[in-house]
Design a protein around this motif. Sequence first.
Motif, PDB file in Angstrom:
ATOM      1  N   LYS A  30     -48.408  46.856 -34.622  1.00 22.90           N
ATOM      2  CA  LYS A  30     -49.253  46.065 -35.521  1.00 22.90           C
ATOM      3  C   LYS A  30     -48.893  46.344 -36.986  1.00 22.90           C
ATOM      4  O   LYS A  30     -48.986  47.480 -37.452  1.00 22.90           O
ATOM      5  N   VAL A  32     -49.872  46.033 -40.735  1.00 27.86           N
ATOM      6  CA  VAL A  32     -51.091  45.799 -41.528  1.00 27.86           C
ATOM      7  C   VAL A  32     -50.734  45.295 -42.927  1.00 27.86           C
ATOM      8  O   VAL A  32     -51.363  44.370 -43.444  1.00 27.86           O
ATOM      9  N   SER A  52     -62.757  41.972 -44.386  1.00 30.90           N
ATOM     10  CA  SER A  52     -62.913  43.225 -43.653  1.00 30.90           C
ATOM     11  C   SER A  52     -61.768  43.344 -42.647  1.00 30.90           C
ATOM     12  O   SER A  52     -61.466  42.382 -41.934  1.00 30.90           O
ATOM     13  N   GLY A  53     -61.111  44.490 -42.653  1.00 33.97           N
ATOM     14  CA  GLY A  53     -59.990  44.688 -41.734  1.00 33.97           C
ATOM     15  C   GLY A  53     -58.660  44.229 -42.285  1.00 33.97           C
ATOM     16  O   GLY A  53     -57.626  44.337 -41.624  1.00 33.97           O
ATOM     17  N   GLY A  55     -56.935  45.524 -44.667  1.00 37.47           N
ATOM     18  CA  GLY A  55     -56.030  46.640 -44.945  1.00 37.47           C
ATOM     19  C   GLY A  55     -56.253  47.301 -46.301  1.00 37.47           C
ATOM     20  O   GLY A  55     -55.385  48.030 -46.785  1.00 37.47           O
ATOM     21  N   LYS A  56     -57.421  47.088 -46.893  1.00 40.01           N
ATOM     22  CA  LYS A  56     -57.693  47.653 -48.225  1.00 40.01           C
ATOM     23  C   LYS A  56     -57.716  49.184 -48.194  1.00 40.01           C
ATOM     24  O   LYS A  56     -57.120  49.838 -49.044  1.00 40.01           O
ATOM     25  N   VAL A  58     -56.411  51.037 -45.828  1.00 39.67           N
ATOM     26  CA  VAL A  58     -55.075  51.496 -45.418  1.00 39.67           C
ATOM     27  C   VAL A  58     -54.164  51.560 -46.640  1.00 39.67           C
ATOM     28  O   VAL A  58     -53.427  52.536 -46.839  1.00 39.67           O
ATOM     29  N   GLN A 101     -64.293  55.716 -48.510  1.00 40.67           N
ATOM     30  CA  GLN A 101     -65.319  54.818 -47.965  1.00 40.67           C
ATOM     31  C   GLN A 101     -66.247  55.592 -47.031  1.00 40.67           C
ATOM     32  O   GLN A 101     -67.444  55.410 -47.048  1.00 40.67           O
ATOM     33  N   GLU A 180     -65.214  51.095 -51.965  1.00 44.20           N
ATOM     34  CA  GLU A 180     -66.562  50.543 -51.821  1.00 44.20           C
ATOM     35  C   GLU A 180     -67.642  51.506 -52.315  1.00 44.20           C
ATOM     36  O   GLU A 180     -68.527  51.899 -51.545  1.00 44.20           O
TER      37      GLU A 180
HETATM   38  N1  LIG Z   1     -55.255  55.154 -38.306  1.00 43.04           N
HETATM   39  C1  LIG Z   1     -55.188  53.907 -37.816  1.00 43.04           C
HETATM   40  N2  LIG Z   1     -54.597  53.638 -36.638  1.00 43.04           N
HETATM   41  C2  LIG Z   1     -54.502  52.380 -36.174  1.00 43.04           C
HETATM   42  N3  LIG Z   1     -54.989  51.305 -36.810  1.00 43.04           N
HETATM   43  C3  LIG Z   1     -55.593  51.497 -37.980  1.00 43.04           C
HETATM   44  C4  LIG Z   1     -55.737  52.807 -38.558  1.00 43.04           C
HETATM   45  N4  LIG Z   1     -56.379  52.692 -39.742  1.00 43.04           N
HETATM   46  C5  LIG Z   1     -56.630  51.373 -39.897  1.00 43.04           C
HETATM   47  N5  LIG Z   1     -56.161  50.659 -38.844  1.00 43.04           N
HETATM   48  C6  LIG Z   1     -56.233  49.189 -38.708  1.00 43.04           C
HETATM   49  O1  LIG Z   1     -55.706  48.603 -39.883  1.00 43.04           O
HETATM   50  C7  LIG Z   1     -56.439  47.427 -40.225  1.00 43.04           C
HETATM   51  C8  LIG Z   1     -56.920  47.531 -41.658  1.00 43.04           C
HETATM   52  O2  LIG Z   1     -57.952  48.486 -41.752  1.00 43.04           O
HETATM   53  P1  LIG Z   1     -58.655  48.884 -43.107  1.00 43.04           P
HETATM   54  O3  LIG Z   1     -59.584  50.001 -42.809  1.00 43.04           O
HETATM   55  O4  LIG Z   1     -57.638  49.107 -44.163  1.00 43.04           O
HETATM   56  O5  LIG Z   1     -59.483  47.549 -43.458  1.00 43.04           O
HETATM   57  P2  LIG Z   1     -60.329  47.247 -44.772  1.00 43.04           P
HETATM   58  O6  LIG Z   1     -59.683  46.108 -45.471  1.00 43.04           O
HETATM   59  O7  LIG Z   1     -60.527  48.509 -45.537  1.00 43.04           O
HETATM   60  O8  LIG Z   1     -61.709  46.742 -44.146  1.00 43.04           O
HETATM   61  P3  LIG Z   1     -63.237  47.021 -44.618  1.00 43.04           P
HETATM   62  O9  LIG Z   1     -63.504  46.023 -45.706  1.00 43.04           O
HETATM   63  O10 LIG Z   1     -64.024  46.702 -43.379  1.00 43.04           O
HETATM   64  O11 LIG Z   1     -63.364  48.435 -45.052  1.00 43.04           O
HETATM   65  C9  LIG Z   1     -57.550  47.301 -39.205  1.00 43.04           C
HETATM   66  O12 LIG Z   1     -57.143  46.398 -38.243  1.00 43.04           O
HETATM   67  C10 LIG Z   1     -57.664  48.696 -38.621  1.00 43.04           C
HETATM   68  O13 LIG Z   1     -58.101  48.656 -37.303  1.00 43.04           O
END
Ligand SMILES: Nc1ncnc2c1ncn2[C@@H]1O[C@H](COP(=O)(O)OP(=O)(O)OP(=O)(O)O)[C@@H](O)[C@H]1O
Length: 274
Positions: A30, A32, A52-53, A55-56, A58, A101, A180
């Motif tokens: 996957k 991101v 949401s999700g 990748g912010k 990440v 977060q 956040e």
């Molecule tokens: N350590 C990890 N192992 C596998 N997948 C991960 C890992 N960390 C994050 N992900 C995946 O990466 C994607 C992005 O996640 P991330 O936490 O960055 O989202 P976000 O934009 O911060 O969302 P939110 O607004 O809900 O906080 C998601 O699909 C999550 O499941």
Amino acid sequence: MMEAVAASRDNQERDTVLSVRGLTVGFGSKIVLDKLDLDVYRGEILGFVGASGAGKSVLMRTVLRLLPRRAGTISILGADYDQVTDAERISLDTRLGVLFQQGALFSSLTVKENIQLPMREYLDLPQWLMDELAHLKIKLVGLQPDAADKYPSELSGGMIKRAALARALALDPALVFLDEPTSGLDPIGAAEFDDLIAQLRDTLGLTVYMVTHDLDSLFSVCDRIAVLGEKRVLVEGTLDDMLACDDPWVKTYFRGKRARMIVRSDRQSPTESD
Ligand SMILES: Nc1ncnc2c1ncn2[C@@H]1O[C@H](COP(=O)(O)OP(=O)(O)OP(=O)(O)O)[C@@H](O)[C@H]1O
Ligand SMILES: [Mg+2]
């Protein structure tokens, strides 16, 4: 057009504190983030948004070297992470502050001990000095002095956010990452937190990278906004740039029903036409 040219010239002349190029991050099969580029300039509050999700978090963790990347370069405060020595990397880390977060504070430590954690890790200071510094930071973020000896479970959500900010500021960083920071706060608490961030930018010259879903924050304190979508930064610029952007997600986010109410009352630039 002229304005766009002028803006790009301004950006080139600005001091870049974080520059990400061609960043790819993935977990297993996957992907991101895919060939993502981003710039953050000194002294600005950059609001970072995205579904949401998307990748912010990440991205933030990758920039902080807490997650591995598959490709790309990250230059932070003038240094390329891949080129620095271990000693330079440690000194670089002391100039970065972070509010995560999740798990903003260690529950088994008091506020003062939480704030002193980075000091213990990176500096060699006597306890009395660390106590003075912790009290200064507590004052800086607008907490009462008696918060110092309280445990996180004894604090309200807003106080925890402030205490976590105090810890992020423990080493007088040049750049802080906030994931956040106002989520879970009531609108007044969130606005106060935003004012505090703006005040720190103005008085300390702090650069702030703030992931947020809070439209009020984006409209009131962010100097620039970057939108994450389709695994990259879709658009980066001022609020006016966001309002002018035709990407469907950006359009709905910044010109949807909720946003319209804020834009109308704050800026009197109605967007009723769409
Ligand atoms: N350590 C990890 N192992 C596998 N997948 C991960 C890992 N960390 C994050 N992900 C995946 O990466 C994607 C992005 O996640 P991330 O936490 O960055 O989202 P976000 O934009 O911060 O969302 P939110 O607004 O809900 O906080 C998601 O699909 C999550 O499941
Ligand atoms: Mg997140």
